[in-house]
Design an enzyme around this catalytic site. Structure first.
Site, short mmCIF file in Angstrom:
data_model
loop_
_atom_site.label_atom_id
_atom_site.label_comp_id
_atom_site.label_asym_id
_atom_site.label_seq_id
_atom_site.Cartn_x
_atom_site.Cartn_y
_atom_site.Cartn_z
N LYS A 179 -6.82 6.13 2.31
CA LYS A 179 -6.42 4.75 2.60
C LYS A 179 -6.49 4.47 4.10
CE LYS A 179 -3.69 4.06 -1.57
NZ LYS A 179 -3.77 5.42 -2.13
N ASP A 235 -7.15 1.91 10.31
CA ASP A 235 -7.01 1.98 11.76
C ASP A 235 -8.05 1.09 12.43
OD1 ASP A 235 -6.19 2.99 14.38
OD2 ASP A 235 -5.47 4.76 13.30
N THR A 262 -11.44 4.59 15.49
CA THR A 262 -10.71 5.68 14.82
C THR A 262 -11.17 5.83 13.38
OG1 THR A 262 -8.81 5.25 16.25
CG2 THR A 262 -8.42 6.56 14.27
N GLN A 315 3.25 5.92 -13.75
CA GLN A 315 3.68 4.62 -13.22
C GLN A 315 3.86 3.57 -14.31
OE1 GLN A 315 2.09 3.11 -9.40
NE2 GLN A 315 0.77 4.91 -9.39
#
Length: 213
Positions: free
Chosen positions: A61, A64, A68, A171
């Protein structure tokens, strides 16, 4: 029929490889994240791929600045077949990863809306715009939640891209609620329901059979 992707969020190298060996005949891809890679190093991705000869996706995920993101992508895609990025950081940050992936013939998968309850606070209100952005950038696939089938359907219709959908199993997401939304280009992610079970092989087989109905 959609494919099955195992989310392998365990911490121990030997356990991870044992699970991969057990389930490799029933899963179509494996997703590894920070828990396993921070515990064992990036080369675990190469080990998993060698063991099962299936697609391995790095669920980092990435979120940035472009410079980066580029560095993270170069390190990760040395081994992984694809990498998951966040879209909320903007087009330039996603493109930085796409540029690296394109040179290596690897995939970029972009998050639109996550599967946990907290995602409705901040991600859900912008998820439709993120889906439009994913379509514009022509990412390889998007992440959308199986825990909210109506949102999965809406996001898939907007993006017109393959979906990998988390949330089935632990979940609370149910395959029967999403099967009619998905097609053969999509992946259903199952993690804890498989790797925390007493018999990961049998659980993987069960989920694969459910997807094949």
């Amino acid at each position: 029929m959609p494919k099955l992707m195992l989310a392998l969020d365990v911490l121990d190298r030997d356990r991870a490889l044992k699970i991969v060996e057990d389930v490799k005949d029933y899963v179509d891809a494996i997703k590894v994240g920070y828990p396993l890679v921070l515990s064992t190093g990036t080369e675990i991705i190469k080990e998993i791929k060698k063991l099962c000869n299936k697609e391995v996706i790095a669920d980092f995920k990435v979120a940035d600045i472009p410079a980066t993101n580029e560095k993270i992508a170069k390190i990760t895609l040395k081994y992984a077949d694809g990498i998951i990025v966040h879209g909320f950081v903007g087009e330039d940050s996603v493109k930085a990863v796409q540029d690296v992936a394109k040179k290596l013939n690897k995939k970029v998968i972009m998050v639109t809306e996550m599967s946990h309850p907290g995602a409705v606070q901040f991600l859900q209100p912008i998820a439709d715009k993120l889906s439009e952005m994913a379509k514009k950038l022509k990412v390889d696939a998007i992440v959308a939640p199986s825990t909210r089938p109506e949102r999965l359907k809406e996001i898939k219709e907007i993006a017109e891209l393959p979906v990998i959908t988390p949330g089935v199993g632990a979940q609370g997401g149910k395959i029967e609620d999403i099967l009619n939304i998905l097609d053969e280009n999509d992946y259903v992610i199952v993690g804890r329901a498989i790797y925390q079970s007493q018999n990961p092989k049998e659980e993987a087989k069960k989920y694969k059979e459910m997807l094949n109905k």
